[in-house]
Motif scaffolding. Structure first.
Motif, PDB file in Angstrom:
ATOM      1  N   GLN A   1      14.427  -5.128  -2.451  1.00 35.07           N
ATOM      2  CA  GLN A   1      13.097  -4.977  -2.852  1.00 35.07           C
ATOM      3  C   GLN A   1      12.975  -3.448  -3.538  1.00 35.07           C
ATOM      4  OE1 GLN A   1      10.768  -5.978   0.762  1.00 35.07           O
ATOM      5  NE2 GLN A   1       9.518  -6.883  -0.632  1.00 35.07           N
ATOM      6  N   TYR A   2      13.446  -2.451  -3.036  1.00 28.11           N
ATOM      7  CA  TYR A   2      13.025  -1.059  -3.618  1.00 28.11           C
ATOM      8  C   TYR A   2      14.498  -0.471  -4.052  1.00 28.11           C
ATOM      9  CZ  TYR A   2       8.951  -2.308  -1.076  1.00 28.11           C
ATOM     10  OH  TYR A   2       7.868  -3.190  -0.734  1.00 28.11           O
ATOM     11  N   GLN A   3      14.264   0.516  -5.189  1.00 31.65           N
ATOM     12  CA  GLN A   3      15.222   1.007  -5.615  1.00 31.65           C
ATOM     13  C   GLN A   3      15.360   2.504  -5.164  1.00 31.65           C
ATOM     14  OE1 GLN A   3      13.971   0.047  -9.628  1.00 31.65           O
ATOM     15  NE2 GLN A   3      15.892  -0.658 -10.257  1.00 31.65           N
ATOM     16  N   LEU A   4      14.137   3.092  -4.670  1.00 34.84           N
ATOM     17  CA  LEU A   4      14.143   4.354  -4.185  1.00 34.84           C
ATOM     18  C   LEU A   4      13.394   4.287  -2.741  1.00 34.84           C
ATOM     19  CD1 LEU A   4      14.439   7.378  -4.531  1.00 34.84           C
ATOM     20  CD2 LEU A   4      12.231   7.218  -6.009  1.00 34.84           C
ATOM     21  N   ILE A   5      13.996   5.067  -1.690  1.00 31.17           N
ATOM     22  CA  ILE A   5      13.252   5.186  -0.460  1.00 31.17           C
ATOM     23  C   ILE A   5      12.797   6.808  -0.464  1.00 31.17           C
ATOM     24  CG2 ILE A   5      13.165   5.040   1.897  1.00 31.17           C
ATOM     25  CD1 ILE A   5      13.650   2.440   0.501  1.00 31.17           C
TER      26      ILE A   5
ATOM     27  N   LYS B   1      16.156  20.841   1.993  1.00 27.59           N
ATOM     28  CA  LYS B   1      15.395  19.883   1.295  1.00 27.59           C
ATOM     29  C   LYS B   1      15.345  18.458   1.755  1.00 27.59           C
ATOM     30  CE  LYS B   1      15.693  20.430  -3.419  1.00 27.59           C
ATOM     31  NZ  LYS B   1      14.376  20.915  -3.482  1.00 27.59           N
ATOM     32  N   ALA B   2      14.189  17.828   1.588  1.00 28.18           N
ATOM     33  CA  ALA B   2      14.038  16.630   1.896  1.00 28.18           C
ATOM     34  C   ALA B   2      14.947  15.631   0.899  1.00 28.18           C
ATOM     35  CB  ALA B   2      12.425  16.126   1.764  1.00 28.18           C
ATOM     36  N   VAL B   3      15.544  14.543   1.568  1.00 27.53           N
ATOM     37  CA  VAL B   3      16.593  13.936   0.691  1.00 27.53           C
ATOM     38  C   VAL B   3      15.942  12.654   0.589  1.00 27.53           C
ATOM     39  CG1 VAL B   3      18.712  13.082   0.543  1.00 27.53           C
ATOM     40  CG2 VAL B   3      18.360  15.118   1.539  1.00 27.53           C
ATOM     41  N   SER B   4      15.558  11.731  -0.692  1.00 27.17           N
ATOM     42  CA  SER B   4      15.235  10.415  -0.775  1.00 27.17           C
ATOM     43  C   SER B   4      16.507   9.692  -1.039  1.00 27.17           C
ATOM     44  CB  SER B   4      14.095  10.420  -2.077  1.00 27.17           C
ATOM     45  OG  SER B   4      13.089  10.999  -1.646  1.00 27.17           O
ATOM     46  N   ILE B   5      16.100   8.418  -0.758  1.00 30.48           N
ATOM     47  CA  ILE B   5      17.392   7.657  -0.953  1.00 30.48           C
ATOM     48  C   ILE B   5      17.237   6.697  -2.226  1.00 30.48           C
ATOM     49  CG2 ILE B   5      19.025   5.854   0.196  1.00 30.48           C
ATOM     50  CD1 ILE B   5      18.558   8.271   1.658  1.00 30.48           C
TER      51      ILE B   5
ATOM     52  N   GLY C   1       0.646  -1.261  -0.185  1.00 31.79           N
ATOM     53  CA  GLY C   1      -0.067  -0.022   0.242  1.00 31.79           C
ATOM     54  C   GLY C   1       0.831   1.216   0.098  1.00 31.79           C
ATOM     55  N   ARG C   2       2.193   1.239   0.242  1.00 30.93           N
ATOM     56  CA  ARG C   2       2.996   2.348   0.644  1.00 30.93           C
ATOM     57  C   ARG C   2       4.047   2.273  -0.845  1.00 30.93           C
ATOM     58  NH1 ARG C   2       6.461   2.566   4.581  1.00 30.93           N
ATOM     59  NH2 ARG C   2       6.037   0.457   5.267  1.00 30.93           N
ATOM     60  N   THR C   3       3.703   1.481  -1.617  1.00 31.87           N
ATOM     61  CA  THR C   3       4.818   1.225  -2.847  1.00 31.87           C
ATOM     62  C   THR C   3       4.223   2.128  -4.072  1.00 31.87           C
ATOM     63  OG1 THR C   3       3.721  -0.778  -3.650  1.00 31.87           O
ATOM     64  CG2 THR C   3       5.841  -0.935  -2.407  1.00 31.87           C
TER      65      THR C   3
ATOM     66  N   ASN D   1      12.143   7.725   7.048  1.00 26.39           N
ATOM     67  CA  ASN D   1      13.081   8.643   6.384  1.00 26.39           C
ATOM     68  C   ASN D   1      12.806  10.160   6.473  1.00 26.39           C
ATOM     69  OD1 ASN D   1      15.001   9.677   4.506  1.00 26.39           O
ATOM     70  ND2 ASN D   1      13.905   9.059   2.796  1.00 26.39           N
ATOM     71  N   SER D   2      13.622  10.727   7.518  1.00 25.37           N
ATOM     72  CA  SER D   2      13.536  11.912   7.890  1.00 25.37           C
ATOM     73  C   SER D   2      14.792  12.798   7.482  1.00 25.37           C
ATOM     74  CB  SER D   2      12.951  12.328   9.379  1.00 25.37           C
ATOM     75  OG  SER D   2      14.076  11.558  10.012  1.00 25.37           O
ATOM     76  N   LEU D   3      15.530  12.571   6.460  1.00 24.45           N
ATOM     77  CA  LEU D   3      16.935  12.917   6.207  1.00 24.45           C
ATOM     78  C   LEU D   3      16.565  14.355   5.308  1.00 24.45           C
ATOM     79  CD1 LEU D   3      19.899  12.428   6.115  1.00 24.45           C
ATOM     80  CD2 LEU D   3      19.553  11.229   3.680  1.00 24.45           C
ATOM     81  N   TYR D   4      17.385  15.329   5.625  1.00 21.63           N
ATOM     82  CA  TYR D   4      17.238  16.524   5.193  1.00 21.63           C
ATOM     83  C   TYR D   4      18.487  17.200   4.871  1.00 21.63           C
ATOM     84  CZ  TYR D   4      12.500  17.104   6.869  1.00 21.63           C
ATOM     85  OH  TYR D   4      11.068  16.879   6.933  1.00 21.63           O
ATOM     86  N   ASP D   5      18.789  17.899   3.774  1.00 21.59           N
ATOM     87  CA  ASP D   5      20.101  18.696   3.441  1.00 21.59           C
ATOM     88  C   ASP D   5      20.406  19.877   4.572  1.00 21.59           C
ATOM     89  OD1 ASP D   5      22.359  19.763   2.392  1.00 21.59           O
ATOM     90  OD2 ASP D   5      21.310  21.018   0.846  1.00 21.59           O
ATOM     91  N   PRO D   6      21.315  19.886   5.318  1.00 18.91           N
ATOM     92  CA  PRO D   6      21.321  20.708   6.197  1.00 18.91           C
ATOM     93  C   PRO D   6      21.524  22.225   5.984  1.00 18.91           C
ATOM     94  CG  PRO D   6      23.570  19.526   5.971  1.00 18.91           C
ATOM     95  CD  PRO D   6      22.547  18.607   5.084  1.00 18.91           C
ATOM     96  N   ILE D   7      22.003  22.465   4.496  1.00 15.43           N
ATOM     97  CA  ILE D   7      22.270  23.815   4.053  1.00 15.43           C
ATOM     98  C   ILE D   7      20.735  24.335   3.385  1.00 15.43           C
ATOM     99  CG2 ILE D   7      23.381  25.203   2.572  1.00 15.43           C
ATOM    100  CD1 ILE D   7      25.713  23.184   2.473  1.00 15.43           C
TER     101      ILE D   7
END
Length: 259
Positions: free
Chosen positions: A247-251, A177-181, A144-146, A168-174
């Motif tokens: 399983q997943y190429q992008l988070i 912007k939200a960062v996807s993996i 349901g989340r794919t 996933n709560s990764l942000y660019d510190p400068i």
């Protein structure tokens, strides 16, 4: 021809089975498990089963079936008193009964299930059934989340399978912007084929297991494909995945859930 029935043994056996079935049904519905209610419902159902068994010689098939149906309804009502989803809970109870009895019938081919062996094998079967349902529900939630995502960068277009990850709560510190993996091989391919001069940014990350620096890039855009309408996200930032995902190429970043 006659045979003896030990009512106390029949009561304990039904009590054990009813308690496990009710627990499985309540757990599957993701409701709060109240031990007192489950034990009370199991005891009531076991007592009713003993009465039905003793009176079975005087009951027709339809009356016996109605009796078991009333018992199932009563146990469901005691264990889960709310009216909402009552018939769904009853169906779940019947489904768990069917599956667990099927597993016990299969195991009976290898060992006689009586006394302690019945308690052992039924408990193992219930645990196996719970584990299988947990894996099934987990995969169902993940499905349901794919989403299918098309990454755009320069002249390159790449379609990948992505997962929305609320963790996933990764942000660019400068730029904040939200960062996807993104999978490393996919990232290398899109940078190579983009015909762009790509300048990396260094984004620090920290998890329970590890911490370090990720190489990140800003792409031209990405399209989140769905049945209702495709969603365009301009200039998303993606970082190289530190470990390969099976399983997943992008988070996707959690902020994209409400974008």
């Amino acid at each position: 021809m006659y045979y003896e029935v030990y009512v106390d043994v029949l009561f304990v056996k039904n009590l054990w089975m009813n308690a496990m079935l009710l627990f499985l049904a309540v757990w599957k519905a993701q409701e709060t498990v109240k031990t007192g209610r489950i034990l009370t419902a199991a005891a009531a159902g076991s007592l009713g089963a003993c009465i039905l068994h003793i009176a079975s010689a005087r009951l027709s098939g339809i009356h016996y079936f109605l009796g078991t149906f009333i018992l199932a309804a009563g146990m469901t009502k005691i264990a889960c008193p709310g009216r909402k989803h009552f018939f769904r809970r009853m169906f779940s109870l019947y489904a768990e009964c069917f599956l667990l009895n099927g597993m016990l019938r299969y195991l009976e081919q290898f060992h006689r299930l009586a006394g302690v062996w019945f308690a052992v094998f039924s408990s193992i079967s219930a645990a196996g059934l719970m584990a299988a349902e947990y894996i099934w529900n987990k995969r169902k939630r993940e499905n349901g989340r794919t989403v299918s995502v098309v990454l755009h960068h320069g002249v390159c277009r790449i379609s990948v399978k992505a997962l929305y990850d609320t963790g996933n709560s990764l942000y660019d510190p400068i730029s904040k912007k939200a960062v996807s993996i993104l999978d490393g091989k996919v990232l290398e391919e899109i940078l190579l084929k983009s015909e762009r001069q790509n300048l990396p940014r260094m984004v620090p990350y920290d998890t329970i297991a590890e911490h370090g620096i990720l190489e990140a890039y800003i792409l031209d855009g990405m399209v989140l494909e769905s049945q209702n309408a495709d969603q365009w996200i301009a200039h998303p930032m993606v970082a190289r995945m530190p470990n390969k995902s099976r399983q997943y190429q992008l988070i996707l970043h959690r902020d994209l859930l409400s974008s």
